[in-house]
Design a protein around this motif. Structure first.
Motif, mmCIF file in Angstrom:
data_model
loop_
_atom_site.group_PDB
_atom_site.id
_atom_site.type_symbol
_atom_site.label_atom_id
_atom_site.label_comp_id
_atom_site.label_asym_id
_atom_site.label_seq_id
_atom_site.Cartn_x
_atom_site.Cartn_y
_atom_site.Cartn_z
ATOM 1 N N ALA A 91 0.873 -1.168 0.000
ATOM 2 C CA ALA A 91 0.000 0.000 0.000
ATOM 3 C C ALA A 91 0.913 1.221 0.000
ATOM 4 C CB ALA A 91 -0.894 -0.001 1.235
ATOM 5 N N ALA A 92 0.646 2.163 -0.896
ATOM 6 C CA ALA A 92 1.572 3.275 -1.103
ATOM 7 C C ALA A 92 1.810 4.099 0.148
ATOM 8 C CB ALA A 92 1.057 4.171 -2.235
ATOM 9 N N LEU A 97 -4.480 -4.443 -12.512
ATOM 10 C CA LEU A 97 -5.263 -3.266 -12.180
ATOM 11 C C LEU A 97 -5.073 -2.958 -10.695
ATOM 12 C CD1 LEU A 97 -7.486 -1.139 -12.819
ATOM 13 C CD2 LEU A 97 -9.161 -2.895 -12.166
ATOM 14 N N ALA A 98 -4.580 -1.763 -10.389
ATOM 15 C CA ALA A 98 -4.366 -1.363 -8.998
ATOM 16 C C ALA A 98 -5.706 -1.079 -8.336
ATOM 17 C CB ALA A 98 -3.463 -0.135 -8.927
ATOM 18 N N GLU A 99 -6.042 -1.840 -7.318
ATOM 19 C CA GLU A 99 -7.291 -1.635 -6.582
ATOM 20 C C GLU A 99 -7.133 -0.549 -5.516
ATOM 21 O OE1 GLU A 99 -9.993 -3.034 -7.484
ATOM 22 O OE2 GLU A 99 -9.477 -4.892 -8.524
ATOM 23 N N ILE A 100 -5.899 -0.341 -5.056
ATOM 24 C CA ILE A 100 -5.555 0.715 -4.109
ATOM 25 C C ILE A 100 -4.291 1.385 -4.627
ATOM 26 C CG2 ILE A 100 -6.590 -0.510 -2.154
ATOM 27 C CD1 ILE A 100 -3.749 -1.313 -1.283
ATOM 28 N N ASP A 101 -3.913 2.519 -4.041
ATOM 29 C CA ASP A 101 -2.641 3.148 -4.412
ATOM 30 C C ASP A 101 -1.503 2.214 -4.015
ATOM 31 O OD1 ASP A 101 -3.995 5.412 -5.290
ATOM 32 O OD2 ASP A 101 -3.793 6.441 -3.364
ATOM 33 N N LEU A 102 -0.637 1.921 -4.968
ATOM 34 C CA LEU A 102 0.389 0.906 -4.768
ATOM 35 C C LEU A 102 1.794 1.464 -4.907
ATOM 36 C CD1 LEU A 102 -1.025 -2.066 -6.907
ATOM 37 C CD2 LEU A 102 -1.042 -1.883 -4.411
ATOM 38 N N LEU A 103 2.715 0.847 -4.191
ATOM 39 C CA LEU A 103 4.142 0.928 -4.471
ATOM 40 C C LEU A 103 4.552 -0.461 -4.933
ATOM 41 C CD1 LEU A 103 6.924 2.299 -4.431
ATOM 42 C CD2 LEU A 103 7.129 1.578 -2.030
ATOM 43 N N ALA A 104 4.941 -0.574 -6.202
ATOM 44 C CA ALA A 104 5.338 -1.857 -6.784
ATOM 45 C C ALA A 104 6.860 -1.910 -6.879
ATOM 46 C CB ALA A 104 4.718 -2.028 -8.165
#
Length: 281
Positions: A80-81, A220-227
């Protein structure tokens, strides 16, 4: 030990699915119809061979992982970002969807959050299916190659394992010292990797990935992500890993934005509604 008289009857007991998913909310795949229209790429980063990089993906956008040059697998961590404590949970994803993920499957976050972080919405290797050895692509079985296991089994030190690559990339993206970043690195989605279990003794195997230049996986990002992604030192993982022996290639992460913003009615999934206070009593 002596085999019991009812051994065959015991083996013949039918299995039961541990986590029936009939009641699991299904993703709305119509949210990604805009992918057919060559959406704008708002961010992109190349992951060098035997190294790692990070990228931020807003909710409602698509993270596209691309193999741009030659056969190469990657190890993916998701956070989670705004909270590194919420991270990808490969074990629960495996329990809900199986050993390998494909279109329509979701990548779930760890406890106590337990919500979909991303949904697989595109896969150019969906044609592969299951091969004669039981191999499939995109596994949530393997943990990630790491220098600790390498030392345990081989006695040497190697500094470009996926665990180390992810640690450095996460530290660069967050400003955390390496010692702290390492504690947040977790079990991965093995992107493009072809794996399974041997029939004889149930051992985890890898084989040369079918991935080729131009192949991609869309999340598809369901929440703000840090990948955070590592280009594995095993290359296509057809021979060895945790060394400089295999031929390796770069990977690329693109962030694709829906025209006009997220689809109407877009909602980020809520974290688990379980009342945690009852679990502590």
């Amino acid at each position: 030990m002596t085999e019991p008289e009812d051994a065959d009857a015991r083996r013949a007991v039918a299995p039961v699915i541990c986590y029936p998913t009939d009641a699991l909310p299904q993703p709305d795949m119509g949210r990604t119809v805009w992918l057919r229209d060559n959406p704008a790429t708002t961010a992109s980063v190349t992951v060098p061979p035997r190294d790692g990089r990070a990228i931020r993906v807003p909710a409602g956008h698509v993270l596209r992982i691309v193999c741009p040059e030659g056969p190469q697998v990657g190890d993916l961590n998701l956070f989670a970002a705004d909270d590194l404590n919420e991270r990808f949970y490969s074990g629960k994803t495996r329990a809900l969807h199986g050993t390998h993920v494909g279109i329509g499957d979701r990548l779930w976050s760890c406890l106590p959050y337990l919500r979909p972080m991303a949904t697989v919405v595109g896969d150019s290797l969906a044609w592969y299916g299951v091969d004669d050895w039981g191999g499939r692509v995109h596994d949530v079985i393997g943990t990630r190659c790491d220098p600790y296991t390498g030392r345990l089994l081989g006695g040497g030190d190697y500094h470009h394992c996926c665990h180390s690559n992810l640690t450095r990339a996460l530290a660069d993206a967050t400003g955390l010292p390496l010692s702290q970043a390492e504690l947040s690195v977790h079990d991965v989605l093995n992107v493009f990797m072809c794996t399974g279990f041997t029939r004889e003794d149930g051992r985890y195997f890898m084989k040369a990935s079918p991935v080729r230049a131009g192949d991609r996986l869309d999340l598809l990002a369901e929440i703000d992500l840090l990948a955070v992604l590592s280009a594995c030192p095993g290359g296509d993982c057809g021979t060895v890993h945790s060394s400089d022996a295999a031929r390796c290639h770069p990977l690329r992460m693109d962030v694709l934005a829906p025209p006009g913003g997220p689809p109407a009615g877009w909602q980020r999934p809520e974290t688990s509604g379980y009342d945690r206070s009852h679990g502590r009593g």
